[in-house]
Design a protein around this motif. Structure first.
Motif, mmCIF file in Angstrom:
data_model
loop_
_atom_site.group_PDB
_atom_site.id
_atom_site.type_symbol
_atom_site.label_atom_id
_atom_site.label_comp_id
_atom_site.label_asym_id
_atom_site.label_seq_id
_atom_site.Cartn_x
_atom_site.Cartn_y
_atom_site.Cartn_z
ATOM 1 N N UNK B 169 0.901 -1.199 -0.014
ATOM 2 C CA UNK B 169 0.052 -0.087 0.230
ATOM 3 C C UNK B 169 0.762 1.443 0.066
ATOM 4 N N UNK B 170 0.776 1.844 -1.002
ATOM 5 C CA UNK B 170 1.660 3.241 -1.376
ATOM 6 C C UNK B 170 1.104 4.514 -0.971
ATOM 7 N N UNK B 171 1.475 5.326 0.044
ATOM 8 C CA UNK B 171 0.548 6.461 0.036
ATOM 9 C C UNK B 171 1.339 7.654 -0.007
ATOM 10 N N UNK B 172 1.265 8.708 -1.080
ATOM 11 C CA UNK B 172 2.105 9.703 -1.343
ATOM 12 C C UNK B 172 1.337 11.156 -0.783
ATOM 13 N N UNK B 173 2.039 11.433 0.439
ATOM 14 C CA UNK B 173 1.746 12.617 1.353
ATOM 15 C C UNK B 173 -0.114 12.567 1.502
ATOM 16 N N UNK B 174 -0.412 11.535 2.081
ATOM 17 C CA UNK B 174 -1.694 11.159 2.115
ATOM 18 C C UNK B 174 -2.679 12.350 2.929
ATOM 19 N N UNK B 175 -1.798 12.974 3.737
ATOM 20 C CA UNK B 175 -2.444 14.002 4.683
ATOM 21 C C UNK B 175 -2.146 15.334 4.226
ATOM 22 N N UNK B 176 -1.348 15.494 2.995
ATOM 23 C CA UNK B 176 -0.825 16.624 2.656
ATOM 24 C C UNK B 176 -1.814 17.934 2.249
ATOM 25 N N UNK B 177 -3.060 17.511 1.970
ATOM 26 C CA UNK B 177 -4.180 18.428 1.588
ATOM 27 C C UNK B 177 -5.177 18.219 2.498
ATOM 28 N N UNK B 178 -4.925 17.797 3.684
ATOM 29 C CA UNK B 178 -5.879 17.852 4.698
ATOM 30 C C UNK B 178 -5.521 18.524 6.036
ATOM 31 N N UNK B 179 -6.404 18.791 6.929
ATOM 32 C CA UNK B 179 -6.185 19.696 8.040
ATOM 33 C C UNK B 179 -5.689 18.597 9.075
ATOM 34 N N UNK B 180 -5.290 19.034 10.344
ATOM 35 C CA UNK B 180 -4.517 18.091 11.213
ATOM 36 C C UNK B 180 -5.576 17.061 11.657
ATOM 37 N N UNK B 181 -6.725 17.535 12.078
ATOM 38 C CA UNK B 181 -7.667 16.330 12.654
ATOM 39 C C UNK B 181 -8.088 15.292 11.770
ATOM 40 N N UNK B 182 -8.119 15.774 10.439
ATOM 41 C CA UNK B 182 -8.780 14.748 9.348
ATOM 42 C C UNK B 182 -7.378 14.083 9.077
ATOM 43 N N UNK B 183 -6.265 14.542 8.901
ATOM 44 C CA UNK B 183 -5.215 13.904 8.670
ATOM 45 C C UNK B 183 -4.966 12.761 9.679
ATOM 46 N N UNK B 184 -5.021 13.056 10.811
ATOM 47 C CA UNK B 184 -5.144 11.791 12.035
ATOM 48 C C UNK B 184 -5.781 10.749 11.482
ATOM 49 N N UNK B 185 -7.170 11.269 11.253
ATOM 50 C CA UNK B 185 -8.092 10.043 11.163
ATOM 51 C C UNK B 185 -7.638 9.256 10.127
ATOM 52 N N UNK B 186 -7.068 9.798 8.877
ATOM 53 C CA UNK B 186 -6.599 9.203 7.828
ATOM 54 C C UNK B 186 -5.478 8.219 8.077
ATOM 55 N N UNK B 187 -4.525 8.701 8.945
ATOM 56 C CA UNK B 187 -3.528 7.928 9.396
ATOM 57 C C UNK B 187 -3.966 6.746 10.350
ATOM 58 N N UNK B 188 -4.683 6.939 11.070
ATOM 59 C CA UNK B 188 -5.550 5.884 12.020
ATOM 60 C C UNK B 188 -6.041 4.671 10.844
ATOM 61 N N UNK B 189 -6.818 5.259 9.921
ATOM 62 C CA UNK B 189 -7.210 4.052 8.948
ATOM 63 C C UNK B 189 -6.152 3.385 8.067
ATOM 64 N N UNK B 190 -4.870 4.087 7.999
ATOM 65 C CA UNK B 190 -3.913 3.443 7.237
ATOM 66 C C UNK B 190 -3.439 2.255 8.085
ATOM 67 N N UNK B 191 -3.553 2.907 9.605
ATOM 68 C CA UNK B 191 -2.706 1.776 10.503
ATOM 69 C C UNK B 191 -3.891 0.654 10.722
ATOM 70 N N UNK B 192 -5.078 0.967 10.727
ATOM 71 C CA UNK B 192 -5.935 -0.311 10.898
ATOM 72 C C UNK B 192 -5.829 -1.164 9.823
ATOM 73 N N UNK B 193 -5.742 -0.311 8.503
ATOM 74 C CA UNK B 193 -5.613 -1.441 7.246
ATOM 75 C C UNK B 193 -4.581 -2.603 7.450
ATOM 76 N N UNK B 194 -3.515 -2.130 8.162
ATOM 77 C CA UNK B 194 -2.454 -3.174 8.469
ATOM 78 C C UNK B 194 -2.401 -4.090 9.857
ATOM 79 N N UNK B 195 -3.755 -3.831 10.454
ATOM 80 C CA UNK B 195 -3.686 -4.507 11.733
ATOM 81 C C UNK B 195 -3.608 -6.135 11.514
ATOM 82 N N UNK B 196 -3.797 -6.648 10.303
ATOM 83 C CA UNK B 196 -3.289 -8.252 10.310
ATOM 84 C C UNK B 196 -2.103 -8.339 10.023
#
Lengths: 797, 242
Positions: B169-196
């Motif tokens: 899963x390749x993510x190029x600046x996934x939070x670059x266009x988002x505000x801090x709060x939303x950016x965190x949610x996205x990172x959380x999602x990315x981390x959850x994706x790899x929980x397995x």
């Protein structure tokens, strides 16, 4: 400084949009090529034909008389009418190396008016039409002789006898003769008076010497001495007077009045002006048609050009929206920006029109002159490419059109506020897509195509109109051919069901045909044809009047007794219907006819009666329609070899002849189809370039997601296909009206068009358009393949 | 004709090895975006590649993702050297092995949320509806991207990437266009994706804060790896400030 920067911007924009700009240039090129080509063709043709008529000193009035008298000459001289005289003969003739005899029109002229154009240039001798020389490969000034019989009535010892003179003339040159420029089956021959008289008197003296020898004992017994020289002619017995005048109507009236006087009443057979010389009428109608051609196809192409320019410039301006916003925000005046973007259209149109004009004036007249030279016998020396000075207006007009269209295309966006231009349109307004349906049935590519079409209504309309034009043009091209074939077969094989048709001049002909074993005759019908003046309450028209057999078995025109049938087209022109009266006049005889039937005819247009209307026999053409038990080329050859026959044709032969006479239209239909396909390619290519530019990011994303080239190509293909199908559907309905419009402008004398488009033509048009899409779509695949994912996804725009 | 197929060696599944990869640009290859870079990535890792603008991090991502080809070197995934793949195989690689998440989402504006995710569905794999549920957008199936906020659009982008269950899963600046709060949610999602722990998740960013939560941080400069650190005790998402 600003101008310098704008110049740089122009160059860079041209570089980055080169393919779309090339589409505009090509479409403008095609339009101006047609426009300037047809203008030049018309100008050249008009100039060449008029030059030809002037150089040959073509007569304005022709008077056919029993013989020109000194009184007649005095009349013309006293009235200061410029005139010339000639002997005109229609006869059977042959040429030494040509096996069959043929019909010939022989003109023996005093050389004052209506002279032929002779190659090599000489005035004395016997000259034969250049096409005859070419067809039979006749060498000039060699052992080839033109021969025909001339029967003279002479009084010999108080007894009138007929002397059959076998005249023979060395062929001294080939000629073009404007009065016979359309002649196919008869040989036009021109002989100067001195040459004719020398040969005539020589043959006459031989014939008289023969008579003298034949009756030598009687002459000796009676003590009569005959001097041969007394019988020889001092001048040619003219039967035509040719007049040059600026006031045709007035002079014609004078001539008619003169011959109507008591002393000369029986002398005049007929008088007519140029409008009754078929060859001249056809050449003039070619000039008319060439002028009308200017307004038909170039206009259609220009309309499509306007749409293509509009779409392309509009797309460019939208693409440059943020640049425009920046320019506005730094204070560059709107008018400068507007002028900059409007100039793209002007530049592209200028480039396209310059190339188009150059190609048009060089290619189209030459194609058209190939046709004219095929159809007519015209002197090559008189046809020089003449480019009218006003062709410059095509350039100015097209450049101006490009400027105005571009102005219109960028007007809206340039009137927005700087901030509105600078605002990014990353997200397209979802409202434009309509409500998303949950249906899973449609592939995503089709859904995307429909949504793209919805959000780009102007582009969709433009592309649809472009395709619509192509389909309509294609259908029109096919329809012209279908119409010609349909029109010809309506008469030949439809209304007329003979096996062989022939005209004849000899009274013995009928008997000879009936009795001869070479013609396996089942039955036959005779007919007479008169070129009459027909008058209704509303209009007047010169037309053919046919006297045919009662309840004819060889035609679908079943009339009897007093019944009169009129062709539908003629009835329309005269404004008459069943029950109306039409008065027909010829040679001073007027007959009133009441229309009983109206029949759709195409080639044999006119009025049909089945009784003798009492017209002078000398004024008619007589023919026979034969139904044979078996027909072969030999049958026709035999009939043609019978003395007194004019042209015998089988039904197929006649069909081929009519087809060849309208063969000029083939060039038009082929040009139409070719240009329609080119137009379709340009329109579709332009569309592809636009779609590719607009969707480059989407395509790059699809590539990143691992979608194959074919899958991605399919979504572009669906979009084009939907627009094409839409355009094709509308174009199908426009094809027929366009056909009617085009053919109504390009009317031909010989054939009344019965408009028709075959279902197969519809299918072929669709197939051609779909094949064009296929070709263009393959090109789009190459473009998709070339799209660089990283570069395309780098920027927001 | 035998159909080309991408066949992975089971023994090496879960390993991505880049060996001496270089990428040159320019007519005479005068620009070196990557200069003989080597690294090895393993499944289960949440890798952050850090670097300044022009350091070569996005180029590395593009090469791993099969969006571009190397000038030199090789990239081996599960026993397959992707630098030797045909164009058709590259497309298959991108379709089946790699999931992309971009800074500007790159959603198809004329497809609905569900249709955008369906674009990446593989036969027999996860359903688009389930992927959207996983990113919390089960109620936005029929919305168009323009009707969503930036964060929602990025979540669609994540759903589109995970629906194919990618190995990388390749993510190029996934939070670059988002505000801090939303950016965190996205990172959380990315981390959850790899929980397995069955994916290699690579996040390219210039935001050093994201690096603090990563399992591994690779720093790149001038096309070379200048540091490669395994973080045994990465920070929790709540502890960082994007």
């Amino acid at each position: 400084m600003i101008n310098k920067i704008f110049s740089k911007l122009t160059v860079r924009n041209i570089k980055s949009n080169i393919k779309q700009f090339l589409s505009v240039i090509v479409i403008v090129l095609l339009s101006t090529m047609l426009l300037s080509g047809f203008i030049t063709n018309s100008f050249t043709l008009k100039k060449s034909i008029n030059n030809y008529f002037d150089k040959t000193n073509l007569a304005d009035i022709w008077a056919y008389v029993d013989g020109v008298t000194d009184d007649d000459r005095s009349f013309f001289e006293n009235n200061e009418i410029e005139y010339g005289e000639r002997l005109y003969l229609e006869t059977s003739a042959n040429i030494t190396s040509v096996k069959n005899t043929n019909n010939a029109k022989v003109f023996v002229s005093d050389g004052k008016i209506s002279n032929p154009y002779v190659t090599p240039n000489r005035k004395k001798g016997c000259f034969i039409d250049q096409n005859v020389v070419k067809n039979y490969k006749i060498p000039i000034n060699s052992t080839e002789y033109f021969k025909f019989n001339y029967i003279v009535e002479q009084e010999f010892m108080g007894v009138p006898i007929e002397l059959n003179l076998n005249l023979s003339f060395e062929i001294n040159g080939k000629m073009c003769f404007d009065e016979c420029a359309d002649t196919y089956s008869t040989w036009p021959v021109f002989i100067d008076e001195e040459t004719f008289l020398t040969e005539f008197n020589y043959r006459l003296s031989l014939a008289i010497e023969e008579q003298k020898q034949k009756y030598a004992s009687i002459l000796e017994t009676m003590g009569i001495e005959i001097n041969t020289g007394d019988y020889l002619l001092e001048s040619v017995p003219h039967n035509q007077i040719l007049v040059k005048t600026d006031d045709i109507e007035k002079v014609t009236e004078k001539i008619e009045n003169y011959y109507a006087s008591d002393q000369t009443s029986s002398n005049l057979i007929y008088v007519h002006d140029r409008n009754y010389v078929e060859s001249v009428v056809l050449l003039n109608s070619e000039i008319d048609q060439s002028e009308k051609m200017i307004y038909v196809f170039p206009v259609i192409f220009l309309v499509v050009s306007v749409l293509v320019i509009l779409t392309t410039i509009n797309h460019l301006v939208l693409q440059e929206k943020t640049k425009i916003g920046t320019l506005k925000s730094i204070g560059i005046p709107d008018r400068k920006i507007l002028r900059h973007y409007s100039m793209y259209g002007a530049w592209l149109c200028s480039i396209g029109s310059i190339i188009g004009i150059l190609l048009g004036v060089l290619i189209i007249p030459n194609i058209m002159f190939v046709k004219y030279n095929l159809v007519y016998s015209l002197p090559a020396d008189y046809i020089h490419l003449s480019i009218p000075w006003y062709i410059i207006f095509v350039f100015i007009g097209v450049a101006l059109l490009g400027y105005i269209v571009s102005l219109f295309a960028c007007y809206n966006i340039l009137h927005k506020k700087p901030i509105e231009c600078l605002r990014q349109d990353i997200n397209i307004n979802a409202k434009n897509f309509g409500k998303a349906k949950k249906s899973k049935k449609l592939p995503l590519g089709i859904k995307m195509a429909f949504r793209n079409i919805r959000i780009k209504p102007i582009r969709t309309i433009m592309a649809t109109i472009g395709i619509m034009g192509c389909v309509a043009l294609l259908l029109c091209g096919f329809g012209i051919q279908d119409t010609i074939i349909n029109s010809i077969y309506t008469d030949l094989g439809g209304n007329f069901k003979y096996d062989i048709t022939t005209t004849y001049t000899s009274e013995d002909f009928e008997q000879e045909i009936i009795e001869n074993e070479n013609v396996d005759l089942a039955f036959y019908e005779k007919y007479s044809k008169f070129y009459v003046e027909a008058r209704s309450d509303k209009k007047l028209k010169n037309l053919n009047l046919y006297e045919i057999a009662e309840n004819s078995r060889l035609t679908e025109i079943k009339i009897g007794g007093e019944e009169v049938c009129i062709s539908k087209s003629v009835a329309n022109e005269l404004g008459v219907k069943v029950g109306d009266k039409v008065t027909v006049s010829l040679g001073g005889t007027n007959v009133e006819l009441i229309i009983t039937t109206i029949k759709q005819t195409s080639f044999m247009n006119g009025i049909y009666v089945c009784r003798d209307l009492g017209f002078n026999n000398l004024l008619g053409t007589y023919g026979m329609w034969l139904k044979c038990n078996s027909v072969s080329d030999d049958t026709v050859d035999y009939i043609n070899s019978v003395n007194g026959t004019n042209d015998a044709y089988t039904l197929q032969g006649m069909t081929d002849l009519v087809m060849s006479k309208v063969s000029s239209i083939d060039i038009m239909t082929n040009t139409l189809k070719t240009f329609a396909i080119l137009l379709a390619i340009v329109v579709l290519m332009n569309l592809i370039f636009l779609i590719m530019k607009e969707r480059v990011k989407e395509i790059a994303t699809l590539k990143v997601l691992g979608q194959g080239i074919w899958n991605i190509g399919a979504s572009v293909f669906y979009e084009i296909l939907i627009m094409t199908l839409l355009g094709t559907f509308v174009g199908m309905f426009l094809g027929f009206p366009l056909l009617i419009w085009v053919l109504s402008i390009n009317k031909v004398e010989i054939l009344n068009f019965i408009y028709h488009i075959n279902p197969l033509s519809f299918v072929l048009s669709v197939i051609i358009i779909l094949a064009t899409i296929g070709f263009v779509s393959l090109f789009s695949l190459l473009k998709i393949k070339k799209i660089n994912m990283i570069e395309s996804l780098k920027s927001v725009e | 004709m035998k159909k080309e197929q991408l066949i992975f060696d089971e023994r090496y599944v879960g390993t991505l090895t880049a060996t001496g990869i270089s990428k040159f640009y320019g007519e005479n290859n005068e620009v070196k975006a990557l200069d003989g870079l080597s690294l090895q990535l393993f499944t289960g890792q949440f890798v952050v590649i850090l670097g300044a603008s022009g350091s070569g991090k996005s180029t590395l991502l593009n090469l791993i993702g099969g969006m571009d080809t190397v000038s030199e070197g090789s990239i081996n995934i599960a026993g397959v050297d992707i630098t030797k793949l045909s164009e058709k195989m590259y497309a298959q690689y991108r379709r089946e092995v790699v999931g992309f998440i971009f800074q500007f989402y790159n959603l198809m504006p004329n497809l609905t949320v569900l249709e955008n995710v369906e674009l990446s569905e593989l036969p027999g794999g996860m359903k688009a509806e389930d992927a959207l549920k996983a990113v919390g957008l089960e109620n936005k199936h029929n919305s168009f991207p323009s009707e969503l906020s930036g964060g929602e659009q990025q979540r669609v982008s994540i759903a589109r990437a995970i629906v194919k269950n990618p190995t990388v899963l390749l993510c190029d600046e996934p939070t670059g266009a988002l505000d801090s709060k939303t950016g965190k949610k996205i990172i959380k999602l990315l981390m959850d994706v790899n929980k397995n722990k069955d994916k290699i998740v690579v996040v390219v960013t210039h935001n050093a804060a994201i690096a603090e939560i990563a399992d591994r941080v690779i720093k790149i400069s001038d096309g070379k790896v200048i540091s490669d650190v395994l973080q045994t005790r990465p920070k929790k998402l709540e502890e960082i400030d994007l």
